[in-house]
Design an enzyme around this catalytic site. Structure first.
Site, PDB file in Angstrom:
ATOM      1  N   ALA A  68       0.868  -1.182   0.000  1.00 37.74           N
ATOM      2  CA  ALA A  68       0.000   0.000   0.000  1.00 37.74           C
ATOM      3  C   ALA A  68       0.902   1.229   0.000  1.00 37.74           C
ATOM      4  O   ALA A  68       2.066   1.145   0.395  1.00 37.74           O
ATOM      5  CB  ALA A  68      -0.874  -0.013   1.247  1.00 37.74           C
ATOM      6  N   GLY A 107       0.324  -5.090   0.840  1.00 39.15           N
ATOM      7  CA  GLY A 107      -0.764  -5.052  -0.133  1.00 39.15           C
ATOM      8  C   GLY A 107      -0.366  -5.662  -1.470  1.00 39.15           C
ATOM      9  O   GLY A 107      -1.218  -6.180  -2.197  1.00 39.15           O
ATOM     10  N   GLU A 110      -0.965  -9.168  -1.117  1.00 39.62           N
ATOM     11  CA  GLU A 110      -2.415  -9.370  -1.026  1.00 39.62           C
ATOM     12  C   GLU A 110      -3.063  -9.334  -2.417  1.00 39.62           C
ATOM     13  O   GLU A 110      -3.993 -10.093  -2.700  1.00 39.62           O
ATOM     14  CB  GLU A 110      -3.034  -8.316  -0.095  1.00 39.62           C
ATOM     15  CG  GLU A 110      -2.625  -8.565   1.367  1.00 39.62           C
ATOM     16  CD  GLU A 110      -3.086  -7.473   2.308  1.00 39.62           C
ATOM     17  OE1 GLU A 110      -2.655  -6.318   2.105  1.00 39.62           O
ATOM     18  OE2 GLU A 110      -3.872  -7.765   3.223  1.00 39.62           O
ATOM     19  N   GLU A 130       3.416  -5.694   7.328  1.00 41.82           N
ATOM     20  CA  GLU A 130       2.614  -4.621   7.931  1.00 41.82           C
ATOM     21  C   GLU A 130       2.891  -4.445   9.412  1.00 41.82           C
ATOM     22  O   GLU A 130       2.840  -3.334   9.942  1.00 41.82           O
ATOM     23  CB  GLU A 130       1.119  -4.893   7.716  1.00 41.82           C
ATOM     24  CG  GLU A 130       0.616  -4.645   6.307  1.00 41.82           C
ATOM     25  CD  GLU A 130       0.762  -5.827   5.367  1.00 41.82           C
ATOM     26  OE1 GLU A 130       1.511  -6.771   5.714  1.00 41.82           O
ATOM     27  OE2 GLU A 130       0.155  -5.807   4.289  1.00 41.82           O
TER      28      GLU A 130
HETATM   29  C1  3H9 Z   1       0.315  -2.301   3.430  1.00 35.54           C
HETATM   30  O1  3H9 Z   1       0.590  -2.792   2.370  1.00 35.54           O
HETATM   31  C2  3H9 Z   1      -1.051  -2.284   4.023  1.00 35.54           C
HETATM   32  C3  3H9 Z   1      -2.000  -3.260   3.335  1.00 35.54           C
HETATM   33  O2  3H9 Z   1      -1.920  -4.523   3.946  1.00 35.54           O
HETATM   34  C4  3H9 Z   1      -3.451  -2.884   3.526  1.00 35.54           C
HETATM   35  C5  3H9 Z   1      -3.939  -1.669   2.864  1.00 35.54           C
HETATM   36  C6  3H9 Z   1      -5.430  -1.510   2.987  1.00 35.54           C
HETATM   37  N1  3H9 Z   1       4.693   3.312  -0.053  1.00 35.54           N
HETATM   38  O3  3H9 Z   1      13.342   1.200   0.583  1.00 35.54           O
HETATM   39  P1  3H9 Z   1      13.787   1.960  -0.609  1.00 35.54           P
HETATM   40  C7  3H9 Z   1       9.564   4.563  -1.067  1.00 35.54           C
HETATM   41  S1  3H9 Z   1       1.506  -1.509   4.338  1.00 35.54           S
HETATM   42  C8  3H9 Z   1       5.237   4.494  -0.386  1.00 35.54           C
HETATM   43  O4  3H9 Z   1      14.915   2.907  -0.459  1.00 35.54           O
HETATM   44  P2  3H9 Z   1      14.625  -0.462  -1.909  1.00 35.54           P
HETATM   45  C9  3H9 Z   1      10.631   4.875  -0.043  1.00 35.54           C
HETATM   46  O5  3H9 Z   1      10.158   5.758   0.933  1.00 35.54           O
HETATM   47  C10 3H9 Z   1       2.945  -1.497   3.289  1.00 35.54           C
HETATM   48  N2  3H9 Z   1       6.541   4.671  -0.603  1.00 35.54           N
HETATM   49  O6  3H9 Z   1      14.069   1.003  -1.870  1.00 35.54           O
HETATM   50  C11 3H9 Z   1      11.702   5.467  -0.920  1.00 35.54           C
HETATM   51  O7  3H9 Z   1      11.311   6.807  -1.210  1.00 35.54           O
HETATM   52  P3  3H9 Z   1      12.410   7.939  -1.399  1.00 35.54           P
HETATM   53  C12 3H9 Z   1       3.631  -2.786   3.323  1.00 35.54           C
HETATM   54  C13 3H9 Z   1       7.345   3.609  -0.487  1.00 35.54           C
HETATM   55  O8  3H9 Z   1      14.754  -0.795  -3.333  1.00 35.54           O
HETATM   56  C14 3H9 Z   1      11.585   4.663  -2.205  1.00 35.54           C
HETATM   57  O9  3H9 Z   1      10.268   4.108  -2.196  1.00 35.54           O
HETATM   58  N3  3H9 Z   1       4.840  -2.698   2.553  1.00 35.54           N
HETATM   59  C15 3H9 Z   1       6.854   2.356  -0.144  1.00 35.54           C
HETATM   60  O10 3H9 Z   1      15.797  -0.589  -1.005  1.00 35.54           O
HETATM   61  C16 3H9 Z   1      12.586   3.542  -2.330  1.00 35.54           C
HETATM   62  O11 3H9 Z   1      12.504   2.741  -1.150  1.00 35.54           O
HETATM   63  C17 3H9 Z   1       6.019  -2.457   3.134  1.00 35.54           C
HETATM   64  O12 3H9 Z   1       6.116  -2.294   4.315  1.00 35.54           O
HETATM   65  C18 3H9 Z   1       5.468   2.214   0.075  1.00 35.54           C
HETATM   66  N4  3H9 Z   1       4.912   1.029   0.400  1.00 35.54           N
HETATM   67  O13 3H9 Z   1      13.482  -1.374  -1.258  1.00 35.54           O
HETATM   68  C19 3H9 Z   1       7.215  -2.430   2.213  1.00 35.54           C
HETATM   69  N5  3H9 Z   1       7.891   1.481  -0.088  1.00 35.54           N
HETATM   70  O14 3H9 Z   1      13.244   7.498  -2.555  1.00 35.54           O
HETATM   71  C20 3H9 Z   1       8.064  -1.231   2.503  1.00 35.54           C
HETATM   72  C21 3H9 Z   1       8.984   2.190  -0.408  1.00 35.54           C
HETATM   73  O15 3H9 Z   1      11.625   9.174  -1.604  1.00 35.54           O
HETATM   74  N6  3H9 Z   1       9.074  -1.043   1.518  1.00 35.54           N
HETATM   75  N7  3H9 Z   1       8.660   3.471  -0.646  1.00 35.54           N
HETATM   76  O16 3H9 Z   1      13.173   7.929  -0.104  1.00 35.54           O
HETATM   77  C22 3H9 Z   1      10.210  -1.801   1.442  1.00 35.54           C
HETATM   78  O17 3H9 Z   1      10.386  -2.755   2.164  1.00 35.54           O
HETATM   79  C23 3H9 Z   1      11.244  -1.398   0.436  1.00 35.54           C
HETATM   80  O18 3H9 Z   1      11.028  -0.056   0.131  1.00 35.54           O
HETATM   81  C24 3H9 Z   1      11.241  -2.198  -0.889  1.00 35.54           C
HETATM   82  C25 3H9 Z   1      12.239  -1.524  -1.878  1.00 35.54           C
HETATM   83  C26 3H9 Z   1      11.711  -3.621  -0.608  1.00 35.54           C
HETATM   84  C27 3H9 Z   1       9.870  -2.217  -1.527  1.00 35.54           C
END
Ligand code: 3H9
Length: 709
Positions: A68, A107, A110, A130
């Site tokens: 998400a 998400g 999901e 999450e």
């Molecule tokens: C969820 O999904 C809730 C649902 O169950 C229900 C909904 C109803 N959103 O980490 P990086 C940005 S909760 C927005 O350096 P990498 C991050 O801030 C979510 N932005 O890259 C950064 O921005 P900036 C569950 C996001 O390649 C840029 O992307 N998901 C999100 O080392 C690059 O990020 C998670 O918890 C996001 N979801 O790693 C996953 N994710 O460049 C969280 C990242 O401006 N994310 N950004 O600083 C991660 O684990 C890692 O970012 C990922 C990429 C592995 C995806």
């Protein structure tokens, strides 16, 4: 044939009978409103197009879907909701295939679980993280995952937030097929063709049968509950995850989805969620600096380390673990072999615990080279000294480095308090001198303070941040002062703690209050672990310059005079019998405290746990504000990251400055003014704090570029 795409975030294209839906929302294909809308419309289109027989979902760029959109949290929700999108995908009358590469998280997974068939290629990372953000999977993750892979496996994934690779995902039953190559598009299309040839039907995950053994599923809940109660006391979302998963067992799907939604929204509204999301963003913001923006890092291929003591060896392990070669310098062969032994000890521990093979150990050790002459550092790109904390010793080392290091080599000191500007001024290349303050044990602790002296060049700072990334450290930029960010703030709240002890709170009550707040250990337990002699040495060093009017609690000195340095001597604030690492309370310590109170003419009073925390936090926040005001930390977020990764600050509270914003700066300032009535010398409100309160502003307003609510 190309079809008009609905939104640029989701594009659609017909490939024969397959409707190819590509999610393209850089950087991680987060499911913002445009993507959700695009997915809804894509399914509608696929369904109404007679030539389409199957749908395939794929992510553009490096990931399937990162989850998400965390940036939308705390804002008014925009339709369609993600659960509705997932339900729409699952109800599609044509088979939907998810072809997964890179991250399929939260998400993102999901969405994949709502598809009818899943393929993953090597390098895919699937998970429901999450819980790390104070949430639970809120788009059917708690309902579909246990139906698909069983309650026990689902709880393990959801409660840990861990990521699994493609193979484990297949073994768990999360995906049906592994791609033979990493060509996700080719693999996905081939798999979808195969399904069409087999006349595969839509296969809704909500109908999967892994929860049929109700008794076993409920037993898994109870086992998980016991673990959560032990490990996650005070946390909201792990308990809600248990309840939502239980609903998957006990309620029909649609009702379970409503239950999940209710719990999800409850978590979304909690300060814990706000704290954890803050932590997520500030970790990423901390590395965005004027210098890392403007300068490219220098090359890092070989690292030199001077000193093979605990610190030097710990740093060496961190560097070796990053795959880089290390040249270690010691004064003689005996010290060098002790240094090597320190390093080998760490790896032997891993081999003994079967976390590393003997072969892997020897290949890592092959990258280590020892020498007793500085000339061996001639090729090193970065040289880190970790010798005794004494200015004359450090200056002698830097004189040698000035002589032998190649032009452009970065010369770093691991000092924890010495004046790095002064060290830099003694050599001919101050532009190459920087502080790299590791925390002990350096191979374990995540924090790295990058300490920036006045004359260092921007590309050296950029290189330090690049090195931190390679070492998988969380780097924070700090300015030069006694203690930099972390230890400077620590000195102040630690003093406040000693004041409370002398005024009537026992060290055991203080430790418990601090643990209940969420720290893994209390301050006196930390002293016992680190060794009371370390603080004692610092106090002696500062004795000559200490303000005679400042309050000085002598209890710690009394313990040290008895040789009670903590765990390593079997006694400190606690008693450690038979080598135990868990201390027992000690009446003798209480007697020393009582005697000291009498000597100081203090009549002890009682403290509530709440007051202990107010004082502890007020001292931490006030000095944090001073550190920002003096630009030792560029932003409040740098203080937060320092405390989250170097001092065990509870992540769900976001860091001390975020916590201050949560309770309100005016109330923190009121507390400080109240405490100042007893000790105006110690409790001096920070100019920055006063200014923010007067302007009705908060610390978040100074975190330019971060996304606080
Ligand atoms: C969820 O999904 C809730 C649902 O169950 C229900 C909904 C109803 N959103 O980490 P990086 C940005 S909760 C927005 O350096 P990498 C991050 O801030 C979510 N932005 O890259 C950064 O921005 P900036 C569950 C996001 O390649 C840029 O992307 N998901 C999100 O080392 C690059 O990020 C998670 O918890 C996001 N979801 O790693 C996953 N994710 O460049 C969280 C990242 O401006 N994310 N950004 O600083 C991660 O684990 C890692 O970012 C990922 C990429 C592995 C995806």
């Amino acid at each position: 044939m190309n079809l008009e795409s609905q939104t640029s975030a989701v594009t659609c294209e017909r490939r024969g009978k397959i409707f190819l839906v590509t999610i393209d929302n850089p950087p991680v294909n987060a499911l913002n409103a445009a993507v959700r809308r695009g997915l809804m419309e894509a399914i509608d289109k696929a369904e109404s197009d007679d030539q389409v027989e199957a749908v395939m979902l794929i992510g553009a760029g490096r990931n399937f879907i990162g989850g998400a959109d965390i940036r939308e949290f705390g804002k008014p929700p925009l339709p369609p909701s993600l659960p509705d999108v997932c339900n729409r995908i699952e109800s599609c009358s044509k088979p939907v295939v998810a072809a997964i590469h890179g991250a399929a998280l939260g998400g993102g997974l999901e969405v994949a679980l709502a598809a009818h068939y899943r393929l993953a290629v090597a390098g895919a990372k699937l998970g429901l993280p999450e819980v790390e953000l104070g949430l639970l999977p809120g788009a059917g993750g708690t309902q579909r995952t246990p139906r698909l892979i069983g309650a026990r496996a689902a709880l393990d994934l959801i409660l840990s937030g861990r990521r699994v690779d493609a193979k484990e995902a297949r073994d768990l039953g999360l995906v049906d097929r592994l791609g033979a190559s990493e060509e996700t598009l080719t693999e996905g299309l081939a798999y979808t063709q195969e399904l069409l040839a087999l006349k595969a039907r839509p296969r809704p995950t909500r109908e999967a049968k892994a929860l049929e053994d109700t008794a076993a599923s409920l037993a898994a809940i109870e086992d998980a509950r016991a673990a959560v109660t032990r490990k996650s006391r005070g946390r909201l979302s792990p308990f809600k995850i248990l309840e939502a998963t239980q609903a998957a067992i006990e309620q029909p799907f649609a009702e379970g989805m409503r239950t999940e939604r209710r719990f999800f929204l409850e978590c979304m509204d909690s300060p814990q969620r706000a704290g954890l999301v803050h932590a997520f963003f500030v970790e990423r913001e901390a590395v965005k600096l004027p210098e890392t923006r403007q300068a490219a890092p220098r090359r890092i291929e070989t690292v030199g380390i001077i000193g093979g003591g605990t610190m030097g060896a710990g740093i060496a392990v961190a560097v070796l673990d990053a795959g880089l070669p290390v040249v270690m310098i010691e004064r003689d062969e005996a010290s060098l072999s002790r240094g090597r032994a320190h390093i080998e000890n760490v790896y032997d521990g891993l081999v003994a615990r079967r976390r590393m093979s003997a072969d892997a150990k020897s290949s890592v050790m092959n990258r280590w080279r020892g020498s007793t002459t500085y000339e061996s550092l001639a090729d090193a790109d970065v040289i880190i000294e970790a010798v005794f904390e004494d200015m004359a010793v450090k200056e002698a080392v830097f004189a040698q480095l000035d002589r032998v290091a190649k032009p452009g080599a970065i010369l770093a000191t691991n000092t924890s308090y010495l004046d790095i500007d002064a060290i830099a001024a003694t050599i001919s290349r101050p532009q190459d001198v920087i502080g790299l303050h590791f925390f002990s044990p350096a191979n374990v602790m995540k924090l790295l303070e990058v300490v920036v002296p006045k004359r260092v060049s921007a590309d050296v700072i950029a290189t330090a941040f690049e090195l931190a990334k390679k070492l998988r450290k969380v780097a924070v930029r700090a300015g030069v002062c006694d203690g930099f960010i972390g230890n400077r703030v620590l000195a102040v709240y630690r003093a406040a703690t000693d004041h409370m002890m002398e005024d009537g709170a026992s060290p055991y009550q203080i430790d418990k209050a601090v643990r209940d707040f969420g720290f893994p250990m209390g301050p006196f337990q930390v002293t016992d672990l680190a060794g009371g002699d370390i603080g004692w040495a610092t106090r002696k060093r500062r004795a000559a310059t200490r303000d005679p009017k400042a309050r000085y609690v002598q209890i710690p000195d009394r313990l040290c005079e008895l040789g009670w340095f903590g765990q390593k001597t079997g006694r400190g604030y606690y008693r450690y019998t038979n080598g135990s690492r868990v201390g027992a309370t000690d009446p003798d310590v209480q007697a020393i405290i009582d005697a000291e109170r009498r000597r100081a003419g203090i009549t002890p009073r009682s403290f509530s746990d709440e007051e202990i925390i107010r004082r502890y936090m007020a001292a931490m926040i006030n000095e944090g504000a001073n550190v920002v005001h003096e630009r030792i930390a560029l932003r409040p977020l740098d203080v937060d990251v320092t405390f989250l990764h170097g001092y065990g600050f509870p992540r769900f509270r976001g860091g001390p400055m975020k916590y201050a914003d949560t309770v309100g700066l005016a109330s923190v300032l009121d507390d400080i003014r109240q405490f100042a009535k007893e000790d105006p010398q110690f409790w001096r409100p920070s100019t920055l704090l006063v200014d923010l309160v007067e302007r009705g502003a908060n610390f978040a307003s100074l975190n330019e570029g971060t996304r606080d609510e």
